[in-house]
Design an enzyme around this catalytic site. Structure first.
Site, PDB file in Angstrom:
ATOM      1  N   ASP A   6      30.306 -31.669  61.914  1.00  0.00           N
ATOM      2  CA  ASP A   6      30.913 -32.401  63.030  1.00  0.00           C
ATOM      3  C   ASP A   6      31.039 -33.880  62.677  1.00  0.00           C
ATOM      4  O   ASP A   6      30.078 -34.504  62.215  1.00  0.00           O
ATOM      5  CB  ASP A   6      30.051 -32.240  64.286  1.00  0.00           C
ATOM      6  CG  ASP A   6      30.622 -32.997  65.473  1.00  0.00           C
ATOM      7  OD1 ASP A   6      31.428 -32.403  66.206  1.00  0.00           O
ATOM      8  OD2 ASP A   6      30.266 -34.181  65.657  1.00  0.00           O
ATOM      9  N   TYR A  45      33.850 -42.773  63.719  1.00  0.00           N
ATOM     10  CA  TYR A  45      32.624 -43.020  62.972  1.00  0.00           C
ATOM     11  C   TYR A  45      32.937 -43.853  61.724  1.00  0.00           C
ATOM     12  O   TYR A  45      33.720 -43.442  60.861  1.00  0.00           O
ATOM     13  CB  TYR A  45      31.945 -41.717  62.554  1.00  0.00           C
ATOM     14  CG  TYR A  45      31.480 -40.835  63.697  1.00  0.00           C
ATOM     15  CD1 TYR A  45      31.356 -41.340  64.999  1.00  0.00           C
ATOM     16  CD2 TYR A  45      31.157 -39.505  63.498  1.00  0.00           C
ATOM     17  CE1 TYR A  45      30.929 -40.533  66.038  1.00  0.00           C
ATOM     18  CE2 TYR A  45      30.725 -38.689  64.534  1.00  0.00           C
ATOM     19  CZ  TYR A  45      30.613 -39.208  65.809  1.00  0.00           C
ATOM     20  OH  TYR A  45      30.194 -38.399  66.838  1.00  0.00           O
ATOM     21  N   ASN A  63      14.692 -29.779  59.148  1.00  0.00           N
ATOM     22  CA  ASN A  63      15.377 -29.467  60.412  1.00  0.00           C
ATOM     23  C   ASN A  63      15.808 -28.013  60.519  1.00  0.00           C
ATOM     24  O   ASN A  63      15.732 -27.409  61.596  1.00  0.00           O
ATOM     25  CB  ASN A  63      16.597 -30.367  60.578  1.00  0.00           C
ATOM     26  CG  ASN A  63      16.225 -31.823  60.839  1.00  0.00           C
ATOM     27  OD1 ASN A  63      15.097 -32.138  61.198  1.00  0.00           O
ATOM     28  ND2 ASN A  63      17.170 -32.726  60.644  1.00  0.00           N
TER      29      ASN A  63
END
Length: 335
Positions: A49, A54, A294
């Site tokens: 994503d 950005y 993660n």
């Protein structure tokens, strides 16, 4: 890695999705960014994503380079449109037909792909008729430049209006991308039930509350050099999470994580994935080893007793007011 359907569609995505907000093209060098992307791929993440805003389009470029050579059909690539890009001219922002059409072409070029799997309205545009926005999205889908359409930080009522128009135009909204974490639960009362009713699911950003739920920010101590909170360019956006009551409450999660056999980041990510309406948790990384930690949250089922202990530990520091989605949204375009 486990996978979930995105909304009421046949698209499956990795329940831990790699996001490059604040990292690619800005906080980390391109070689490190590429290493993080490859670490994500190595650990089963297939969904990526980004957004045109950005690093003012640089993040898309970095991601496109990092994914070069991968089998496109095995990836799900998401991007977004709304915030100002380029020089920030009068039409370089918002959800007008002009800006959407120009933005999708720019994003595809930077990402080095013929299409994105999901194209998202990064915010609701109060200055463009919703009909115009939805028609532009419908045309992009028909042109094959995006397979699906989603939204980000829209209120429940805005989602309802968007879904009604999308159905008239022959496509559907399948996702919402809101902020959601143990500390920030404002979507639970309105956005989540509305989305579940209408066939959307959530791709949640900041499941670790911008790093606060990692436990690395300690009560009574200044943020360590090199952390997000210590960065003057981004740390100012973390004010709600850096108060003494919040930091003290977060430290109470440490023994809970230990009892669950998880690290603090894993507990935070696993917590959002307990919500049936959440399709994926967005995680970023400035080092490849963060990805390795993660991804271990994928497939974790938290015992109800653990969920109760989390609620008790955090108490009244949790933000729950559904009005915050609208209150924190832009009331007009930035330029």
């Amino acid at each position: 890695m486990e996978f979930r359907y995105l909304g009421n569609s046949g698209l499956k995505i990795s329940e831990i999705t790699y996001g490059n907000w604040l990292t690619h093209g800005s906080q980390v060098e391109n070689e490190v960014a590429s290493a993080c992307v490859h670490a994500a791929l190595d650990h089963g993440i297939s969904t990526f994503d980004t957004a045109d805003v950005y690093a003012n389009t640089k993040a898309e470029t970095v991601l496109g380079e990092a994914l070069k050579g991968q089998r496109r059909e095995s990836l799900e690539i998401f991007t977004k449109v709304y915030w100002p890009t380029g020089p920030g001219g009068k039409n370089d922002t918002g959800l007008s037909r002009k800006h959407i059409m120009e933005s999708i072409n720019g994003s595809l070029e930077r990402l080095q792909t013929d299409y994105v799997d999901l194209y998202q309205a990064h915010r609701f545009d109060t200055e463009t008729p919703l009909e115009e926005t939805m028609q532009a999205f419908a045309d992009i889908v028909r042109a094959g430049k995006a397979l699906y359409i989603g939204v980000s930080e829209w209120t429940a009522e805005q989602i309802r209006q968007g879904v009604a128009l999308s159905k008239e135009l022959g496509f559907q909204l399948i996702s919402s991308q809101p902020q959601y974490s143990m500390l920030y639960r404002v979507i639970e009362d309105e956005v989540v039930p509305t989305s579940a009713e209408l066939g959307l699911s959530q791709i949640v950003w900041s499941p670790m509350a911008q790093g606060v739920l990692s436990g690395k920010y300690l009560p009574g101590e200044a943020p360590q050099e090199g952390t997000r909170a210590a960065d003057k360019n981004v740390g100012g956006n973390m004010g709600d999470f850096l108060t003494e009551p919040v930091l003290q409450a977060v430290q109470k999660l440490r023994p809970i994580a230990q009892d669950a056999g998880l690290s603090m980041p894993q507990l935070a990510i696993a917590w959002v994935l307990q919500n049936d309406n959440v399709a994926a948790a967005l995680v970023g990384a400035s080092r490849p080893e963060q990805i390795e930690d993660n991804v271990k949250a994928s497939g974790v089922k938290l015992d109800p007793a653990i969920m109760t202990r989390i609620d008790e530990a955090l108490g009244d520091v949790v933000q729950r007011d559904p009005a915050l989605t609208a209150a924190r949204a832009p009331q007009k375009r930035v330029c």
